[in-house]
Design a protein around this motif. Structure first.
Motif, PDB file in Angstrom:
ATOM      1  N   ILE A 190      -3.300  30.204   4.812  1.00  0.00           N
ATOM      2  CA  ILE A 190      -3.410  29.877   6.231  1.00  0.00           C
ATOM      3  C   ILE A 190      -2.004  29.639   6.775  1.00  0.00           C
ATOM      4  N   CYS A 191      -1.559  30.519   7.685  1.00  0.00           N
ATOM      5  CA  CYS A 191      -0.227  30.381   8.263  1.00  0.00           C
ATOM      6  C   CYS A 191      -0.385  29.795   9.652  1.00  0.00           C
ATOM      7  N   SER A 192       0.496  28.823   9.973  1.00  0.00           N
ATOM      8  CA  SER A 192       0.362  28.255  11.302  1.00  0.00           C
ATOM      9  C   SER A 192       1.570  28.610  12.152  1.00  0.00           C
ATOM     10  N   VAL A 204       7.233  28.925   2.990  1.00  0.00           N
ATOM     11  CA  VAL A 204       6.459  27.689   2.873  1.00  0.00           C
ATOM     12  C   VAL A 204       6.398  26.961   4.212  1.00  0.00           C
ATOM     13  N   SER A 205       7.494  27.057   4.963  1.00  0.00           N
ATOM     14  CA  SER A 205       7.535  26.362   6.246  1.00  0.00           C
ATOM     15  C   SER A 205       6.444  26.837   7.194  1.00  0.00           C
ATOM     16  N   GLN A 206       5.916  28.040   6.960  1.00  0.00           N
ATOM     17  CA  GLN A 206       4.909  28.549   7.872  1.00  0.00           C
ATOM     18  C   GLN A 206       3.495  28.516   7.284  1.00  0.00           C
ATOM     19  N   VAL A 207       3.409  28.105   6.015  1.00  0.00           N
ATOM     20  CA  VAL A 207       2.079  28.062   5.386  1.00  0.00           C
ATOM     21  C   VAL A 207       1.490  26.666   5.560  1.00  0.00           C
ATOM     22  N   THR A 246       5.343  35.678   9.715  1.00  0.00           N
ATOM     23  CA  THR A 246       3.998  35.361  10.198  1.00  0.00           C
ATOM     24  C   THR A 246       3.954  35.291  11.718  1.00  0.00           C
ATOM     25  N   GLU A 247       5.063  34.867  12.320  1.00  0.00           N
ATOM     26  CA  GLU A 247       5.077  34.829  13.784  1.00  0.00           C
ATOM     27  C   GLU A 247       4.798  36.207  14.353  1.00  0.00           C
ATOM     28  N   PHE A 248       5.369  37.200  13.681  1.00  0.00           N
ATOM     29  CA  PHE A 248       5.156  38.553  14.175  1.00  0.00           C
ATOM     30  C   PHE A 248       3.694  38.960  14.025  1.00  0.00           C
ATOM     31  N   LEU A 249       3.086  38.577  12.907  1.00  0.00           N
ATOM     32  CA  LEU A 249       1.674  38.899  12.689  1.00  0.00           C
ATOM     33  C   LEU A 249       0.828  38.359  13.837  1.00  0.00           C
ATOM     34  N   LYS A 307      12.063  28.614   0.193  1.00  0.00           N
ATOM     35  CA  LYS A 307      10.835  28.260  -0.512  1.00  0.00           C
ATOM     36  C   LYS A 307       9.727  29.161  -0.010  1.00  0.00           C
ATOM     37  N   VAL A 308       9.019  29.776  -0.951  1.00  0.00           N
ATOM     38  CA  VAL A 308       7.986  30.721  -0.544  1.00  0.00           C
ATOM     39  C   VAL A 308       6.723  30.587  -1.382  1.00  0.00           C
TER      40      VAL A 308
END
Lengths: 608, 120
Positions: A546-548, A503-506, A599-602, A488-489
């Motif tokens: 917003i990525c967490s 989606v899991s990171q947004v 996003t973790e890399f960002l 899911k994105v």
């Protein structure tokens, strides 16, 4: 020990044994008889010589020692016969002695003559003893005895050198944990030397798979094939007929996507009820629904065997056109694979097989020269693993020539770095542009290279790897998910480019008027909260994703959001692999492949 | 801590090969024995974790030695070193308490695959 040390230990130890053996033989000559201990001593020494010489690749010497060992075994049972054999034993020992002298000097010595004499004797002894040289035939078991029992079928790995012992071990381990009523072959038959390729174990009830799995891991070289209630194969029982109807595959896909939608709705509803708030009716509904989902999944699958005829036909026709002898062996073809996946894999498998027949398997003459059976074998093994189905295509051909790969890759400017590790060299076959028309002619080409094979596998969410040993063969393993991998994105657009965020990171998506941007444009401010802004330099951003991460959040400015939902996940093509921000791609209808941002890399990158 | 290995084989050559196979920091060769009797003695003295045991040896065979050692310890991993054509003897050794076996000539990988089944 170094190789030369082995050599010298080997030579001196063989010589030591020879001195002792000559000593014993002289003693026998003088006494005209030999005691048990002397015969055992000789037997043991020949045995040791056999092991050592075979290890050093001195197979001539090994064969002589082996035949002498067999002869001594016979003499130990018939001590009187030593005198009639002493001459030939002496000949054999002399030949070992000559071999070791020549080996020391780096010369060759043929023991063919003495081997043929000893083999003749060995055969004669076996005839005299009426020893069964052929395998004992399986005992005919009364099928009535097995009625009502549960049958588990195993298969011994074809490469296993000692199938009888492995089967024996499995039987012993299994019977210490489950109640075995019967097995075929029995351990007694295994002891007599029967070499099973398949064997069956019968129990009172369905056994615990965990036990079987643990035992198989412990035993090694044996695979589980199938299990079920025993059925006699006498044909007297009525055959259950299965009725078929033809349904276009699209209809099944419609059904499963409809069910997927229902599942999503159901999950939303469940979530709205909160934990543990399902009344008995709803839980029965959920149970029934999950059951239907399971049936629907089974509708989509077909046995892997459905593509086997094509693979066999291709192997045979290609082999014939190249005047080669190749046999295709398929294992475990009954496992069920998603129809749309197996359809996609057909071309890649055909290509891999074509390559094997064309480049891997040698001509019969060449094979005989390199001590292989004249007919080559391509094995296809389907396996169900935890998360993947693996398909192994293995041939016993000449293996991949590393130098040739490097030459080709250099000619085509695919590599600059000269010091590639072995697996990196093999990986080159998957690089786009590696296989070209010059190499891939009518038979092996069709404009389909290993790069495309890998792309197709990646598109299913799977992976492919290659192993190859020169002169021994090549093994290509495809790992395929049970169904297409999906993710899911949220896909956002910025300056005409699209990027996907899992989606899991947004955490949320905010509009321009929900927030305020700090004066230095380094953060997004929403109420009390400040969130670092990744691309503050981009003035036109309308929407912020917003990525967490685990400890902090990060905002990414975008022009627009173009898609939110589930899509197929692809591995990243080779060309993009250097980018650390991206580890996969997604494809949505009507949108070309979109990279998925890690996003973790960002977040890490900002900390640097 | 490295696992303690005892090698029982009458041939220096084979002992050398096996020593090479186990020459890594995970293992320590604590002793060598040249026959079954010595093998049992060395086992009592050195308490190894793993024993690589030849089958055919002078004085006392590997099978006899395995049977005796297995009565003394249920935990020690005993791996028989056999040759093709010795299937019946290997089965006897397994009944006597051997955990597994390797077949001569062997490669390092093969030996490690067998050993790793028993050590975690």
């Amino acid at each position: 020990m170094s190789e030369s040390e082995y050599r010298s230990v080997f030579i001196s130890e063989v010589k030591e044994h020879l001195v002792e053996i000559f000593d014993r033989l002289n003693m026998i000559e003088q006494k005209g008889a030999a005691g048990d201990d002397v015969l055992f001593d000789l037997f043991r020494r020949f045995h040791t010589l056999k092991g050592m010489s075979n290890t050093m690749g001195q197979t001539g010497m090994g064969e002589v020692a082996h035949l002498l060992e067999e002869l001594l075994e016979y003499i130990r049972k018939n001590p009187g016969s030593i005198l009639s054999f002493r001459e030939v034993i002496m000949k054999g020992v002399n030949s070992i002695s000559l071999e070791i002298d020549n080996y020391e000097k780096g010369l060759k010595f043929g023991s063919e003559e003495v081997i043929s004499e000893l083999s003749y004797i060995s055969r004669a002894i076996k005839d005299r003893l009426n020893v069964q040289v052929t395998q004992p035939s399986p005992e005919q078991i009364d099928s009535k005895k097995l009625e009502g029992l549960y049958e588990i079928i195993f298969e011994v790995n074809k490469e296993c050198r000692t199938p009888s012992v492995r089967a024996f071990m499995l039987l012993k381990e299994l019977s210490s944990r489950i109640n075995i009523i019967h097995s075929e072959p029995t351990s007694e038959m295994l002891r007599q030397g029967i070499k099973p390729s398949r064997f069956r174990v019968y129990t009172k009830e369905k056994p615990d798979y965990n036990i079987i799995d643990a035992v198989l891991k412990r035993t090694g070289d044996i695979m589980f094939v199938s299990d079920g209630p025993y059925k006699a194969e006498d044909g007297n029982k009525p055959v259950r007929t299965v009725k078929y109807i033809r349904i276009p595959f699209e209809r099944i896909e419609e059904l499963s996507s409809g069910l997927d939608e229902l599942l999503l709705l159901w999950n939303k509803y469940r979530y709205s009820l909160g934990e543990n708030n399902l009344n008995p009716h709803l839980s029965r509904l959920e149970y029934g629904f999950k059951k239907v989902l399971g049936y629907a999944e089974r509708l989509r699958t077909v046995p892997a065997s459905s593509i086997v005829p094509k693979l066999t036909a291709l192997t045979e026709s290609t082999a014939r056109s190249l005047n080669k002898n190749v046999k295709l062996v398929v294992q475990n073809e009954n496992i069920e694979i998603d129809k749309s996946i197996i359809d996609r894999l057909e071309e890649p498998l055909l290509h891999i097989i074509r390559n094997s027949v064309y480049h891997g398997i040698e001509s019969s003459d060449e094979r005989i020269m390199s001590n292989k059976p004249p007919s080559g074998i391509i094995e296809i093994i389907f396996r169900e693993e935890e998360e993947y189905i693996s398909i192994t295509v293995r041939d016993d051909g000449r293996g991949i020539d590393r130098d040739k790969i490097l030459r080709t890759a250099r000619e085509k400017n695919l590599i600059k770095d000269e010091n590639l590790a072995d697996d990196e060299i093999l990986e080159l076959i998957f690089v786009p542009g590696f296989s070209t028309v010059s190499e891939a002619d009518m038979t092996s080409g069709r404009g389909f290279g290993m790069d495309i094979v890998r792309n197709v596998v990646w598109q299913t969410g799977g992976d492919i790897s290659v192993k190859s040993i020169e002169k021994e063969g090549t093994e290509i393993v495809l790992r395929i998910p049970y169904q297409f991998a999906s993710k899911k994105v949220v896909i956002g657009e910025i300056g005409g480019f699209r990027y996907a965020f899992p989606v899991s990171q947004v955490r949320c998506i905010l509009r321009n008027n929900d927030i305020r941007i700090s004066d230095d444009r380094k953060s997004v401010i929403r109420g009390e909260e400040r969130i670092s802004l990744l691309n503050g330099g981009y003035q036109k951003a309308q929407i912020f994703i917003i990525c967490s991460g685990q400890e902090k959040s990060i905002a990414v400015g975008m022009d627009d959001i173009v898609f939110v939902g589930e899509t197929r996940l692809y591995k990243v093509p080779y060309v993009l692999k250097s980018s650390k921000f991206i580890n996969s791609m997604v494809i949505v209808k009507g949108i070309c492949p979109v990279p998925v941002i890690s996003t973790e890399f960002l977040m890490d990158e900002r900390n640097l | 801590m490295p696992r303690k290995v005892l090698i029982v084989d009458d041939a220096v050559f084979m002992r050398g090969l096996i020593k090479d196979v186990f020459s890594s920091p995970e293992f320590e060769i604590v002793g060598e024995a040249t026959n079954g009797i010595e093998g049992v003695e060395k086992f009592k003295e050195l308490k190894p974790d793993i024993i690589i045991m030849d089958i055919v040896m002078p004085f006392k065979s590997g099978i006899e030695a395995t049977r005796e050692i297995r009565q003394l310890s249920g935990n020690v991993i005993i791996i028989m070193c056999s040759a093709l054509g010795q299937e019946t003897l290997v089965m006897e050794a397994i009944e006597a308490g051997a955990n597994d076996f390797i077949v001569k000539p062997f490669k390092k990988d093969e030996v490690m695959t067998v050993v790793s089944k028993f050590i975690k």
